[in-house]
Design a protein around this motif. Structure first.
Motif: not given
Length: 503
Positions: A345-349, A385-386, A452-458, A482-483
């Motif tokens: 699941i991607a959380l978008c917004g 986490s971010q 649960v990954w929050d912006e893992p690719l930064n 979230v990505e």
């Protein structure tokens, strides 16, 4: 138009025995919209700092332009945003600033607010507008996308496409495709420049890598065949050489008598066999040399693995009419979300729509909320986490502190392009991308039911992003993430949840 000339550049940090750059030379046209790409830790930000004159180096960098670096360091974020812009750029007309803000889809009323009240995305856009007010400067733009949501990235990419004269460091493929016309890549053994956007560069790289792999296999077979032929020729030449004195002459000759014709024949045959052997050895040597010139810049991208922990229930987490509050402020309301086994699941917004708050609530942080949160009993969650600012110390101690297998942890980092030398360094000295890789490697080592990954690719380089994509597609873990990398989200997500509906 003018040129930036880099000639025989060599540089290493004082604390390192390894050269970041060694005798590299290339030219940059100051009219280019140039993307700077390469694996994490290869020296992209270092090179920008060399252009700015921050470090001593061997070689020569010549340019008839003044360099300007982004992001700016805003020391006091409590001042009014207009004053922040004035501190960055001393000479501009207000209408010029309004025009830049409009192109970045920002209203001018942000200028009257204190800078710390702006979202991270708004701050980035304001600083970019100030950057492009600096005329007659060549702009060095380092990772502008990390605080931008997907819509913000599309806007900034379109904005940069209308400009020229910059070097851009970013790992977002769609973002780069929208705004650059040249690619400068730091490879394993050299630096090269190619015309086109990121996708065309990547396509050319794949074609070249595949060609070199094919040639390498062909040459390996040729070398083996030539080696066998050369050995046979040597044996034949030695045998003929032994017959030069008449061994094997006709039986009816007197003992010890040798025909002059036979000796001449054997001598000529020996000469030809020796020549054939030399020719084969020369061809073998050339094939070995040709083979050694291949695959030098082939990037290793070994498959990553993870162990999925089975769970006794199909439903992991369920949120019913949940609203999250910070004091009197409600950041999101009426959230309905069910995470089931196998969901990705991607959380978008947009920034500020409550994505990170939802993640923190699910991970068990003490956040004020109303509504119903159901979390399965004994559900184990692995969280990325971010933030990486807490990372410090050596990797071995980090593995012990987090109760993960050190050998597996380091093996994953090796697959993500960590050198063994990197294992001896303090994590706090790692690049931003390398720190994120530490968090991802830790997550992959943890036995969990849910990622649960929050912006893992930064900050993470493109090739590592592709490795992570392949991992998630191959192993299909249950993941909530979230990505803002649109390509990653489109490939990975089985469901998308738009947090704008919860505001």
């Amino acid at each position: 138009m003018s040129l930036i000339n880099v000639i025989n550049l060599t540089f290493a940090y004082d604390s390192s025995y390894e050269n970041i750059f060694e005798d590299v030379s290339f030219q940059i046209d100051t009219d280019w919209k140039l993307a700077f790409t390469g694996r994490n830790g290869r020296g992209k930000t270092t090179f920008l700092n060399l252009l700015l004159g921050k470090y001593e180096y061997r070689g020569k960098i010549s340019a008839n332009v003044v360099f300007e670096y982004f992001p700016y360091d805003v020391s006091d974020k409590r001042i009014v945003t207009m004053d922040v812009v004035n501190n960055i750029c001393r000479s501009f007309m207000e209408w010029e600033l309004i025009r830049e803000l409009s192109l970045l889809e920002l209203s001018e009323d942000v200028l009257n607010r204190t800078f710390n009240t702006l979202s991270n995305g708004e701050q980035t856009k304001v600083l970019l507008a100030a950057l492009f007010l600096n005329e007659n400067k060549f702009l060095l733009i380092d990772e502008p996308t990390n605080h931008l949501d997907m819509r913000g990235r599309e806007t900034v990419s379109k904005y940069l496409n209308s400009k020229k004269g910059f070097i851009l460091v970013s790992h977002d493929r769609a973002f780069l495709d929208g705004c650059v016309d040249h690619i400068l890549s730091i490879n394993k053994t050299n630096i090269e420049i190619q015309k086109g956007n990121f996708s065309s560069w990547m396509s050319n790289k794949e074609l070249r890598d595949n060609f070199e792999l094919t040639e390498n296999e062909k040459l390996k077979k040729d070398i083996k065949r030539l080696e066998t032929a050369a050995r046979q020729s040597t044996e034949w030449a030695d045998k003929v050489e032994s017959n030069k004195k008449g061994k094997g002459a006709a039986k009816n000759r007197k003992k010890g008598e040798v025909s002059i014709d036979t000796m001449a024949y054997n001598a000529e045959k020996s000469r030809r066999m020796q020549q054939r052997r030399k020719n084969l050895e020369r061809r073998q040597h050339n094939a070995i040399e040709e083979k050694s010139s291949l695959l030098k810049n082939l990037e290793s991208s070994d498959n990553l693995k993870l162990i999925k922990l089975p769970y006794h229930n199909n439903t992991f987490i369920k949120l019913s009419d949940v609203s999250i509050n910070y004091g009197e402020k409600t950041v999101c309301r009426n959230i309905n979300l069910t995470i089931e086994n196998g969901d990705r699941i991607a959380l978008c917004g947009r920034n500020g729509s409550g994505k990170s708050s939802i993640i923190k609530l699910i991970c068990g942080e003490a956040i004020s909320y109303s509504g119903e949160l159901m979390k399965g009993s004994q559900l184990k969650i692995s969280y990325v986490s971010q933030d990486t600012s807490h990372l410090k110390g050596n990797l071995s101690d980090y593995a012990i502190e987090n109760d993960i297998d050190e050998s597996i942890f380091k093996a994953i980092l090796r697959k993500l392009d960590f050198s063994r030398v990197q294992f001896e360094k303090d994590i706090s000295t790692f690049s931003g991308g390398q720190k994120k890789k530490v968090l991802i490697a830790k997550s992959l080592c943890e036995k969990a039911h849910l990622l649960v990954w929050d912006e893992p690719l930064n900050f993470i380089d493109v090739l590592s992003r592709i490795q992570i994509e392949e991992l998630l597609l191959n192993h299909k873990p249950t993941i909530l993430f979230v990505e803002h990398d649109s390509i990653f989200g489109d490939k990975i997500a089985t469901k998308k949840l738009d947090c704008l509906f919860f505001q």
